[in-house]
Design an enzyme around this catalytic site. Structure first.
Site, PDB file in Angstrom:
ATOM      1  N   GLY A 237       0.813  -1.217   0.000  1.00  0.00           N
ATOM      2  CA  GLY A 237       0.000   0.000   0.000  1.00  0.00           C
ATOM      3  C   GLY A 237       0.841   1.259   0.000  1.00  0.00           C
ATOM      4  N   CYS A 238       1.890   1.253   0.782  1.00  0.00           N
ATOM      5  CA  CYS A 238       2.764   2.429   0.877  1.00  0.00           C
ATOM      6  C   CYS A 238       3.500   2.674  -0.438  1.00  0.00           C
ATOM      7  CB  CYS A 238       3.752   2.264   2.027  1.00  0.00           C
ATOM      8  SG  CYS A 238       2.919   2.099   3.631  1.00  0.00           S
ATOM      9  N   THR A 239       3.888   1.590  -1.088  1.00  0.00           N
ATOM     10  CA  THR A 239       4.571   1.713  -2.381  1.00  0.00           C
ATOM     11  C   THR A 239       3.611   2.273  -3.428  1.00  0.00           C
ATOM     12  OG1 THR A 239       6.065  -0.099  -1.825  1.00  0.00           O
ATOM     13  CG2 THR A 239       5.851   0.458  -4.164  1.00  0.00           C
TER      14      THR A 239
ATOM     15  N   ALA B 175       3.094   6.033  -2.728  1.00  0.00           N
ATOM     16  CA  ALA B 175       4.262   6.851  -3.085  1.00  0.00           C
ATOM     17  C   ALA B 175       4.416   6.957  -4.604  1.00  0.00           C
ATOM     18  CB  ALA B 175       5.525   6.272  -2.452  1.00  0.00           C
TER      19      ALA B 175
END
Length: 156
Positions: free
Chosen positions: A46-48, A51
């Site tokens: 999710g963070c990737t 970003a």
């Protein structure tokens, strides 16, 4: 734990180390809109996606006069690897002591598989050129989020 910032009030100032070296202070960005997003961990799915989404739309945010700052508790070394691996264009800040996370009220008790732990609640804050908090998104779901933030930046 301090009170979390309120909409239409001054956003808490901070200075944090950034990817690639140096520091970023909110007060140094006066006159620019700031998209301040907090995310749990470098290189998780999710963070990737988040970003990369912000990076892919960076030209649109630039055109709207906004700077994007991503904050997690990961070290600068991890941020640099994360940035290089995914060709990220956003500024990544390290809040290893979780001071800024706490001031923005995103350091929360979370649970997974029946275990509770402390972690960052994925959240985004939109700060205007005068340093005033104009909008916030809590418990962010990644799909469609970047576009929603961009619409809010353009409307500001």
């Amino acid at each position: 734990m301090t009170d979390t910032p309120q909409i239409d009030s001054k956003a808490p100032d901070f200075t944090l180390p950034r990817d690639g070296g140096g520091d970023v202070s909110l007060s140094d960005l006066s006159g620019k809109k700031v998209v301040l997003y907090f995310y749990p961990k470098d290189d998780t799915s999710g963070c990737t996606k988040q970003a990369i989404g912000f990076s892919d739309h960076l030209a649109d945010f630039d055109a709207a006069g906004a700077v994007i700052l991503g904050v997690s508790k990961d070290s600068i070394k991890k941020h640099d690897k994360f940035r290089d691996k995914h060709d990220l264009k956003v500024i990544l800040l390290s809040d290893e002591e979780s001071d800024v996370c706490e001031r923005y009220g995103v350091w929360k008790e979370k649970s997974m598989y029946g275990k509770t732990y402390m972690g960052i609640e994925r959240s985004t804050f939109l700060i205007d050129g005068d340093g005033v908090l104009r909008q916030e998104w809590r418990k962010v779901k990644v799909p469609g989020h970047v576009e929603g933030v961009l619409d809010a930046v353009k409307a500001l």
